[in-house]
Design an enzyme around this catalytic site. Structure first.
Site, short mmCIF file in Angstrom:
data_model
loop_
_atom_site.label_atom_id
_atom_site.label_comp_id
_atom_site.label_asym_id
_atom_site.label_seq_id
_atom_site.Cartn_x
_atom_site.Cartn_y
_atom_site.Cartn_z
N CYS A 40 -3.09 -4.38 2.30
CA CYS A 40 -2.04 -3.63 2.99
C CYS A 40 -2.06 -3.97 4.49
CB CYS A 40 -2.24 -2.13 2.79
SG CYS A 40 -0.88 -1.13 3.48
N ASP A 42 -1.71 -1.92 6.79
CA ASP A 42 -2.26 -0.75 7.49
C ASP A 42 -3.36 -1.16 8.49
OD1 ASP A 42 -3.92 1.66 8.02
OD2 ASP A 42 -2.58 2.59 6.55
N ARG A 44 -5.74 0.29 9.60
CA ARG A 44 -7.10 0.79 9.31
C ARG A 44 -7.81 -0.03 8.23
NH1 ARG A 44 -4.77 6.59 7.97
NH2 ARG A 44 -3.27 5.17 7.04
N HIS A 96 -5.57 0.73 -0.76
CA HIS A 96 -6.40 1.74 -0.09
C HIS A 96 -5.85 3.13 -0.37
CE1 HIS A 96 -3.70 2.64 3.45
NE2 HIS A 96 -3.18 1.49 3.06
N CYS A 99 -2.51 5.45 1.21
CA CYS A 99 -1.56 4.41 1.65
C CYS A 99 -0.18 5.02 1.90
CB CYS A 99 -1.46 3.31 0.60
SG CYS A 99 -0.35 1.95 1.06
CO CO Z 1 -1.19 1.05 2.99
#
Ligand code: CO
Length: 210
Positions: A40, A42, A44, A96, A99
């Site tokens: 992803c 993302d 993080r 994750h 998400c």
């Molecule tokens: Co995500």
């Protein structure tokens, strides 16, 4: 502009060279990563950091909600290059928990283009609605959907003609499904690894490619 980032960059490069003077010169000549990460976007979920790999050790593809859609030219180009040219041994599909892409796919709100991108997740949701509907708590239900989405993407990668052709010529490539926890930094292996067409059939009922 962005002087803090430029300073960070200089310090980072200096640190690496002080530990290994030839590091960048070696990488400049070639990359030989063993892994392809499909994760992803993302912020993080930083691919290399999570698994402790240096530059040169992992080919990385990231998009919203770690999808491997069989019609997406970007993903397909990455997969083909990784399998055919780099000859990676492992493809890691890493979702994750928590998400935002997964949550946005099923919250019923209109957002525009992203709704199209997230469409495959709604299909996964629909396909598993009996199991998902039985989970009363929303957070848990979405986390299960994160797992089911990873499994679907593992199936997509394993069913892809580049991977099927690699298997047919005896090239070892495994496709793994993992989920990362933002809360503790740990990955969980969903144990849906496919190494050959028969694994796909066993896990997903997909007949082996002719
Ligand atoms: Co995500």
């Amino acid at each position: 502009m962005l002087n803090d980032l430029k300073d960070n960059n200089r310090n980072w490069a200096k640190r690496i060279v002080s530990a290994d003077a030839d590091f960048f010169r070696r990488l400049e000549r070639q990359q030989a990563p063993q892994y392809l990460w499909i994760g992803c976007s993302d912020s993080r979920v930083p691919a290399n950091q999570i698994v402790g790999l240096d530059p040169g050790e992992m080919f990385v593809h990231r998009n919203v909600a770690n999808l491997a859609p069989p019609q997406d030219a970007n993903y397909l180009s990455v997969l083909q290059f990784a399998v055919d040219v780099l000859k990676v041994r492992h493809v890691l599909v890493v979702g994750h928990y928590g998400c935002g892409g997964i949550a946005a796919a099923v919250d019923g709100k209109r957002r525009g283009l992203i709704d199209h991108w997230l469409h495959p997740i709604r299909e996964v949701c629909h396909e598993h609605h009996h199991e998902l509907d039985a989970i009363p708590e929303e957070r848990e239900r979405l986390n299960r959907l994160c797992e089911l989405n990873v499994m679907r993407q593992v199936r997509n990668v394993g069913s892809d003609v580049f991977v099927q052709d690699a298997w047919a010529r005896g090239q070892p490539v495994s496709v793994h499904g993992w989920v990362y926890s933002l809360g503790n930094g740990l990955v969980t292996d969903l144990n849906v690894t496919v190494r050959r067409p028969e694994d796909l059939e066993r896990l997903y009922g997909t007949p082996p490619h002719p």
